[in-house]
Each structure stands twice: as structure tokens, then as C-alpha cells.
Design a protein around this motif. Structure first.
Motif, PDB file in Angstrom:
ATOM      1  N   PHE A   3      -4.638  13.815  -3.736  1.00 30.22           N
ATOM      2  CA  PHE A   3      -4.485  12.480  -3.671  1.00 30.22           C
ATOM      3  C   PHE A   3      -4.324  11.689  -5.149  1.00 30.22           C
ATOM      4  N   GLY A   4      -5.141  12.117  -6.015  1.00 34.51           N
ATOM      5  CA  GLY A   4      -5.051  11.802  -7.242  1.00 34.51           C
ATOM      6  C   GLY A   4      -3.836  11.840  -7.877  1.00 34.51           C
ATOM      7  N   ILE A   5      -3.085  12.987  -7.717  1.00 32.86           N
ATOM      8  CA  ILE A   5      -1.773  13.494  -8.262  1.00 32.86           C
ATOM      9  C   ILE A   5      -1.002  12.266  -7.695  1.00 32.86           C
ATOM     10  N   PHE A   6      -0.991  12.218  -6.539  1.00 30.88           N
ATOM     11  CA  PHE A   6       0.094  11.077  -5.863  1.00 30.88           C
ATOM     12  C   PHE A   6      -0.118   9.612  -6.004  1.00 30.88           C
ATOM     13  N   TYR A   7      -1.421   9.547  -6.146  1.00 33.63           N
ATOM     14  CA  TYR A   7      -1.706   8.135  -6.154  1.00 33.63           C
ATOM     15  C   TYR A   7      -1.572   7.763  -7.494  1.00 33.63           C
ATOM     16  N   THR A   8      -1.506   8.371  -8.595  1.00 29.84           N
ATOM     17  CA  THR A   8      -1.802   7.865  -9.895  1.00 29.84           C
ATOM     18  C   THR A   8      -0.141   8.178 -10.706  1.00 29.84           C
ATOM     19  N   ALA A   9       0.670   8.913 -10.055  1.00 30.99           N
ATOM     20  CA  ALA A   9       1.788   9.423 -10.519  1.00 30.99           C
ATOM     21  C   ALA A   9       2.593   8.197 -11.119  1.00 30.99           C
ATOM     22  N   ALA A  10       2.671   6.978 -10.355  1.00 31.35           N
ATOM     23  CA  ALA A  10       3.582   5.931 -10.666  1.00 31.35           C
ATOM     24  C   ALA A  10       2.877   5.246 -11.690  1.00 31.35           C
ATOM     25  N   VAL A  11       1.841   5.186 -12.090  1.00 29.76           N
ATOM     26  CA  VAL A  11       1.216   4.182 -12.960  1.00 29.76           C
ATOM     27  C   VAL A  11       0.494   5.216 -14.250  1.00 29.76           C
ATOM     28  N   SER A  12       0.283   6.295 -14.233  1.00 29.84           N
ATOM     29  CA  SER A  12      -0.590   6.799 -15.344  1.00 29.84           C
ATOM     30  C   SER A  12      -0.378   8.400 -15.250  1.00 29.84           C
ATOM     31  N   TYR A  13       0.588   8.916 -16.095  1.00 34.04           N
ATOM     32  CA  TYR A  13       0.908  10.282 -16.500  1.00 34.04           C
ATOM     33  C   TYR A  13      -0.360  10.900 -17.068  1.00 34.04           C
ATOM     34  N   THR A  14      -1.230  10.335 -17.692  1.00 31.82           N
ATOM     35  CA  THR A  14      -2.568  11.012 -18.077  1.00 31.82           C
ATOM     36  C   THR A  14      -3.252  11.326 -16.676  1.00 31.82           C
ATOM     37  N   LEU A  17       6.961  17.118  -0.963  1.00 28.78           N
ATOM     38  CA  LEU A  17       6.507  15.923  -0.782  1.00 28.78           C
ATOM     39  C   LEU A  17       6.641  14.752  -2.070  1.00 28.78           C
ATOM     40  N   PHE A  18       6.588  15.610  -3.124  1.00 29.92           N
ATOM     41  CA  PHE A  18       6.498  14.697  -4.419  1.00 29.92           C
ATOM     42  C   PHE A  18       7.982  14.587  -5.029  1.00 29.92           C
ATOM     43  N   THR A  19       8.701  15.645  -5.066  1.00 30.19           N
ATOM     44  CA  THR A  19      10.203  15.392  -5.800  1.00 30.19           C
ATOM     45  C   THR A  19      11.068  15.037  -5.056  1.00 30.19           C
ATOM     46  N   VAL A  20      11.018  15.091  -3.664  1.00 32.47           N
ATOM     47  CA  VAL A  20      12.083  14.750  -2.843  1.00 32.47           C
ATOM     48  C   VAL A  20      12.358  13.250  -2.817  1.00 32.47           C
ATOM     49  N   THR A  21      13.295  12.485  -3.413  1.00 33.32           N
ATOM     50  CA  THR A  21      13.367  11.000  -3.739  1.00 33.32           C
ATOM     51  C   THR A  21      14.547  10.545  -3.250  1.00 33.32           C
ATOM     52  N   ARG A  46       0.931  -1.252  -0.069  1.00 35.95           N
ATOM     53  CA  ARG A  46      -0.082   0.062  -0.106  1.00 35.95           C
ATOM     54  C   ARG A  46       0.878   1.194  -0.101  1.00 35.95           C
ATOM     55  N   MET A  47       1.800   1.075  -0.871  1.00 36.51           N
ATOM     56  CA  MET A  47       2.934   2.206  -0.841  1.00 36.51           C
ATOM     57  C   MET A  47       2.281   3.780  -1.546  1.00 36.51           C
ATOM     58  N   ARG A  48       1.652   3.380  -2.436  1.00 28.40           N
ATOM     59  CA  ARG A  48       0.961   4.379  -3.161  1.00 28.40           C
ATOM     60  C   ARG A  48      -0.149   5.042  -2.267  1.00 28.40           C
ATOM     61  N   LEU A  49      -0.911   4.234  -1.714  1.00 35.80           N
ATOM     62  CA  LEU A  49      -2.092   4.826  -0.958  1.00 35.80           C
ATOM     63  C   LEU A  49      -1.199   5.686   0.305  1.00 35.80           C
ATOM     64  N   ARG A  50      -0.290   4.879   0.794  1.00 30.67           N
ATOM     65  CA  ARG A  50       0.497   5.957   1.997  1.00 30.67           C
ATOM     66  C   ARG A  50       1.132   7.174   1.475  1.00 30.67           C
ATOM     67  N   PHE A  51       1.726   7.150   0.240  1.00 28.92           N
ATOM     68  CA  PHE A  51       2.259   8.288  -0.248  1.00 28.92           C
ATOM     69  C   PHE A  51       1.086   9.485  -0.543  1.00 28.92           C
ATOM     70  N   ALA A  52       0.022   9.160  -1.115  1.00 26.59           N
ATOM     71  CA  ALA A  52      -1.107  10.038  -1.544  1.00 26.59           C
ATOM     72  C   ALA A  52      -1.775  10.412  -0.216  1.00 26.59           C
ATOM     73  N   SER A  53      -1.833   9.664   0.692  1.00 27.01           N
ATOM     74  CA  SER A  53      -2.597  10.054   2.004  1.00 27.01           C
ATOM     75  C   SER A  53      -1.593  10.874   2.788  1.00 27.01           C
ATOM     76  N   ARG A  54      -0.593  10.614   2.823  1.00 24.49           N
ATOM     77  CA  ARG A  54       0.540  11.583   3.618  1.00 24.49           C
ATOM     78  C   ARG A  54       0.519  13.072   2.913  1.00 24.49           C
ATOM     79  N   ALA A  55       0.477  13.050   1.555  1.00 19.69           N
ATOM     80  CA  ALA A  55       0.420  14.022   0.808  1.00 19.69           C
ATOM     81  C   ALA A  55      -0.630  14.799   1.123  1.00 19.69           C
ATOM     82  N   VAL A  56      -2.079  14.421   1.109  1.00 24.85           N
ATOM     83  CA  VAL A  56      -2.868  15.133   1.388  1.00 24.85           C
ATOM     84  C   VAL A  56      -2.869  15.895   3.017  1.00 24.85           C
ATOM     85  N   LEU A  57      -2.478  15.075   3.895  1.00 18.52           N
ATOM     86  CA  LEU A  57      -2.357  15.565   5.259  1.00 18.52           C
ATOM     87  C   LEU A  57      -1.188  16.863   5.566  1.00 18.52           C
ATOM     88  N   GLY A  58      -0.173  16.423   4.738  1.00 22.58           N
ATOM     89  CA  GLY A  58       0.900  17.312   4.664  1.00 22.58           C
ATOM     90  C   GLY A  58       0.444  18.817   4.151  1.00 22.58           C
TER      91      GLY A  58
END
Length: 503
Positions: free
Chosen positions: A272-283, A54-58, A13-25
Motif C-alpha cells: 500500500f505504501g509503495i503505490f500510495y506514495t509513488a506519485a509524491v515521494s520517491y524516498t 499493476l504499477f508499471t502498466v500506464t 482519491r486516485m492514489r487511495l484507489r490505486f494503492a487499495s487495488r494493488a493490495v487486493l490484486g
């Protein structure tokens, strides 16, 4: 496409965590800006700063991520200041913007940290155009950015730092590592600057107020891409995502942008959509970005149907600028990049085989599981490189079929390598002389498919231990399947003539 974005596998559930934390932060950052009495423009800039952090620092380690986050204001605030000072000097403003574009792309040569700082610098200049920043606005904007970075960092590194419990991720470097990175980023910096220049000129013909959208479209097409094929596909996906986002904007943003609660909900869902879909669909990520931008323009009081249509045309101009630049200015071909990734994958297959055999032979230092993680990272990058060839709109059926065959056979190799690592980790497993012979045949197959001998210890029969066969049938099955997959790869890779006689 929708299934790929929202029904794709999410291990741990990494994408779910990534997106949920982004909304919170980001939500905390915007709330603190509002509580501090900042204007809507400052709160928007603060929210954007939190999103980028939260998005670009990897960086691969939490410590590295914290260091990069701390450096973001060092890269962004001087650029924001420059943009504000040049606000009323159009020629100097435009030239400075192009310089920021080139420097931001060039910074990718310093890995994840350079990439993050380059993106933050570019977006600081871009945001100054978006918010019409002048020097008098700077103190409030500085405060909003710093406050938001503190808020998002508190969430990321304090409240919800799930990375601390995870092994460090394996990062697949660009082909030829440091030398290839320098060469490709230099070309991309030149391409991005020229493409952005064309987009800027055409964008100003369309609008003397929103021209920067075209430059932004060019910039984001270049982010995280290597070859011209990847950039062409990314440009198409950006345009498609923007069109879909504009349709959603007409349906949601236009009627609801006066309702504060509705705005907050739509923006939160978009984040949430930006962070959750970034890894699988740029569209779909671009759809979410466009929906969020539409609501933010509503907050600023400038949203209307003409503005949404203008965004589509400016995005098309920006994507066109990027495509023309990569096609005609120092092009990096899809074929050359793909060949490098395939060779790296094959070498990793052999290294994992060697580590698995060494582990069974009693070596405590061999770690095939680590090699498996490296192979997965390489294959993920290879899929991105091959995406132009397997795209549904690619009319070259023979090349599409060949690319798919390569991916399928390399996936077969990865599956067998995972099996090898699993067997090697079993304390009950054992080793016999047949394993060394099978590993040696894998080495020969890899050498036949690459331009140079594979790295690692030779695994011929002369290296076999003296132990008697005591039960390595499962290991042998994986090795034989791996050998078959490698031999079949010689056909789509057009290297069958390199195979030794009798293979």
C-alpha cells in the motif's frame, strides 16, 4: 517529507484507489499461488509479477493497458529463462544482465508500453538472481507468473476498473516528442549500461551473492528520469529511502519475520505504501520497498542484520554508478530539458487562451478544458525536471530562487487558464472585441518568451467578432492576470530583451 507523502492532496482519491487495488490484486495473486501449492520462492515471483503489472502498466486507455499486460510474459519469461540457463556461467550471466539493462532502458522510446515491458524484462532477470533460479525451477515459476498476472488482471480490469469511468489521461511527451525521445533514450541506454557495469563490478567486490542489488539500484535510478540533475536527486532519494527502510527492517522485520500473520500484514502495508506514495515521494516509496524486501528475505530464511547492512552498501554503490554515468557519459543537462518543458508549457498556455476565446465566439470544436489538462501534465513533468534546482541541498541559491520563481509564475498562469476555461464553459458568458485584443497580447507575450512563433490561429484585433460588449469582465480579468504573469516570466527566463516596446 512525511506530510508530503501522506497528507498530499488526492483528487478523486486516485492514489487511495490505486494503492487499495494493488493490495487486493497482489494479495489475490499470492493466495492463488499458495493454493496451487507453489513454493515460497514461486509465490514471491508471482507477487512481484502482479505488482509490476499493476504499477508499471500506464497506457492511457484501458484497452491499451490490457494489451500491455498480456505482453508482459512475452518480454519477461524468455529473459527469466536466459538468466536460469546462465546461472552457473558468471561472465556470460553478467554480460547478459548488462544487455538486458541497456535494452530495457532503450525500450522507453516506445512510450508507456515500451517502458512497462522493459521494466518487466529487467525485473525478471533480477528476480532470477534474487531467487537463485536454475532451469529445473522454470516450469513452476512460469506457472506462478502466469497465474499471478491473470489474478491481478481480474482485479484491475474486472472487479475494480475505475479507469473506465474516467476521461483518458493527458500524457506529457518528452521534449521535441519523437525525435527527443529517441535521442534521450539512446543516451540513457548507454549511461545505464555503463553505470550498471560499474555497479556490478563494485557490487561483486562487496558480495558475490547479493551483487545484483547494486545493479538494481542503478536501474531504478534511471527509471522515469530525463536529465542528469533528476538522476542525481533520485539516486540520493533512493539511498535515503533504503536507509530509512533498513531502520524499519531492524525494528519490524528482524523480530517478526517468523510470524506468518505479521509478515502478511507488514507486506500488505508495504505494498500500500509503495503505490500510495509513488506519485509524491520517491524516498518514502523506497522505504516501503525496503521494508517489504526485508520481510521477503525473512520468508526465504536468510534475513539477518548483516544482510540489511549489505543492502545499504550495495544501494550506495548502485546509486554511485548511476550518478557517475550521467555526469560523465553523454550527459543530458537539466537546463536543456527544463527549457524544453517551459517552452511547451508556454505554448500550451497560448493554445488554451485561443481555445477559450474561440469557444466564447461560438466554436463548438474548441476545447479549452482539454488544454488545461495538458498544461497540468506538462507542469507536473516540469516540476520533476526542476526538482534538482529547488532541492533543499542545492547550494546554488540564485538558481534555486530563479527556478522557484519560474514555477510560481507558471502556476499563476495555470490558475488563470483554468479560470478562462471555466468562463468559456458557461453558457451565459459572452464575447466582445476587448477579448480578442487581450488574447492577441497573450500571443505576443508567448512569442517573446519562446524561440519560435506560437502555434495556433492569430488572435489580433482583426480577428475580433463584430458582437458588442455584453459582459466579459471575468474573462478579461483572467486574461490581464495571465498577461502580467507572462511578462514577469521574462525576468527569470532572461528573455526581457525580447519583449516588444511598451509591453
Amino acid at each position: 517529507m512525511l506530510k508530503r507523502a501522506f497528507a498530499a492532496q488526492d483528487p478523486g482519491r486516485m492514489r487511495l484507489r490505486f494503492a487499495s487495488r494493488a493490495v487486493l490484486g497482489i494479495g489475490l495473486a499470492v493466495a492463488l499461488c499458495a493454493a496451487a501449492g507453489h513454493t515460497p520462492a514461486a509465490a514471491i515471483l508471482g507477487g512481484l509479477a502482479a505488482l509490476l503489472a499493476l504499477f508499471t502498466v500506464t497506457d492511457p486507455t484501458v484497452r491499451g493497458q490490457a494489451c500491455t499486460t498480456a505482453l508482459l510474459p512475452v518480454a519477461g519469461l524468455p529473459v527469466l529463462t536466459l538468466a536460469a540457463l546462465l546461472h552457473d556461467v558468471p561472465v556470460a550471466r553478467d554480460l547478459a544482465f548488462l544487455a538486458v539493462v541497456g535494452a530495457g532502458v532503450y525500450a522507453r522510446r516506445w512510450g508507456p508500453r515500451g517502458h512497462a515491458l522493459g521494466v518487466f524484462a529487467f525485473m525478471s532477470y533480477f528476480s532470477a538472481q534474487f531467487l537463485h533460479t536454475v532451469p529445473g525451477h522454470l516450469p513452476e515459476l512460469y506457472a506462478a507468473v502466469l497465474l499471478s498476472l491473470v489474478a491481478s488482471s481480474t482485479v484491475r480490469f474486472g472487479v475494480w476498473c475505475y479507469e473506465r469511468r474516467l476521461p483518458a489521461p493527458v500524457v506529457a511527451a518528452l521534449p521535441d516528442d519523437a525525435e527527443g525521445l529517441r535521442r534521450i533514450t539512446t543516451r540513457h541506454a548507454v549511461q545505464a549500461t555503463l553505470g550498471a557495469g560499474l555497479a556490478l563490478a563494485l557490487g561483486q567486490v562487496l558480495s558475490d551473492q547479493r551483487w545484483y542489488w547494486a545493479v538494481g539500484a542503478t536501474w531504478w535510478v534511471f527509471v522515469a528520469t530525463t536529465s542528469r540533475g533528476e538522476i542525481v536527486v533520485r539516486g540520493f532519494r533512493r539511498f535515503l529511502g533504503t536507509v530509512l527502510g533498513i531502520v524499519l527492517g531492524f525494528a519490524v522485520a528482524v523480530p517478526l519475520h517468523h510470524e506468518p500473520v505479521a509478515v502478511a500484514v507488514v507486506v500488505a502495508l508495504s505494498v500500500f505504501g509503495i503505490f500510495y506514495t509513488a506519485a509524491v515521494s520517491y524516498t518514502w516509496m523506497m522505504l516501503a520497498v525496503t521494508a517489504m524486501a526485508s520481510m521477503l528475505y525473512g520468508v526465504l530464511g536468510v534475513l539477518d542484520a548483516d544482510l540489511l547492512v549489505l543492502r545499504v552498501t550495495e544501494t550506495a554503490v548502485g546509486a554511485l554508478g548511476a550518478v557517475l554515468a550521467v555526469l560523465f557519459v553523454l550527459p543530458v543537462t537539466t537546463h536543456s530539458v527544463t527549457e524544453a518543458w517551459v517552452e511547451r508549457a508556454l505554448r500550451c498556455v497560448h493554445a488554451c487562451t485561443a481555445d477559450a476565446a474561440a469557444r466564447l465566439a461560438g466554436s463548438e470544436d474548441a476545447d479549452p478544458a482539454r488544454r488545461v489538462a495538458e498544461l497540468e501534465a506538462i507542469l507536473s513533468r516540469l516540476r520533476l525536471s526542476l526538482s534538482p534546482l529547488v532541492h533543499p541541498l542545492n547550494p546554488m541559491r540564485a538558481r534555486k530562487r530563479r527556478a522557484r520563481q519560474i514555477l510560481e509564475l507558471l502556476d499563476d498562469c495555470a490558475r488563470e487558464v483554468r479560470g478562462l476555461a471555466s468562463v468559456a464553459s458557461d453558457p451565459e458568458a459572452s464575447h466582445d472585441v476587448r477579448l480578442a485584443a487581450a488574447c492577441w497580447r497573450v500571443e505576443v507575450a508567448v512569442e517573446a518568451l519562446t524561440d519560435a512563433p506560437a502555434a495556433g490561429r492569430p488572435l489580433g484585433p482583426e480577428n475580433a467578432p463584430a458582437a458588442e460588449p455584453t459582459g466579459a469582465e471575468q474573462m478579461l480579468a483572467h486574461l490581464h492576470a495571465l498577461e502580467r504573469a507572462l511578462l514577469e516570466l521574462a525576468v527569470p527566463l532572461r528573455r526581457a530583451d525580447r519583449l516588444p516596446a511598451g509591453a
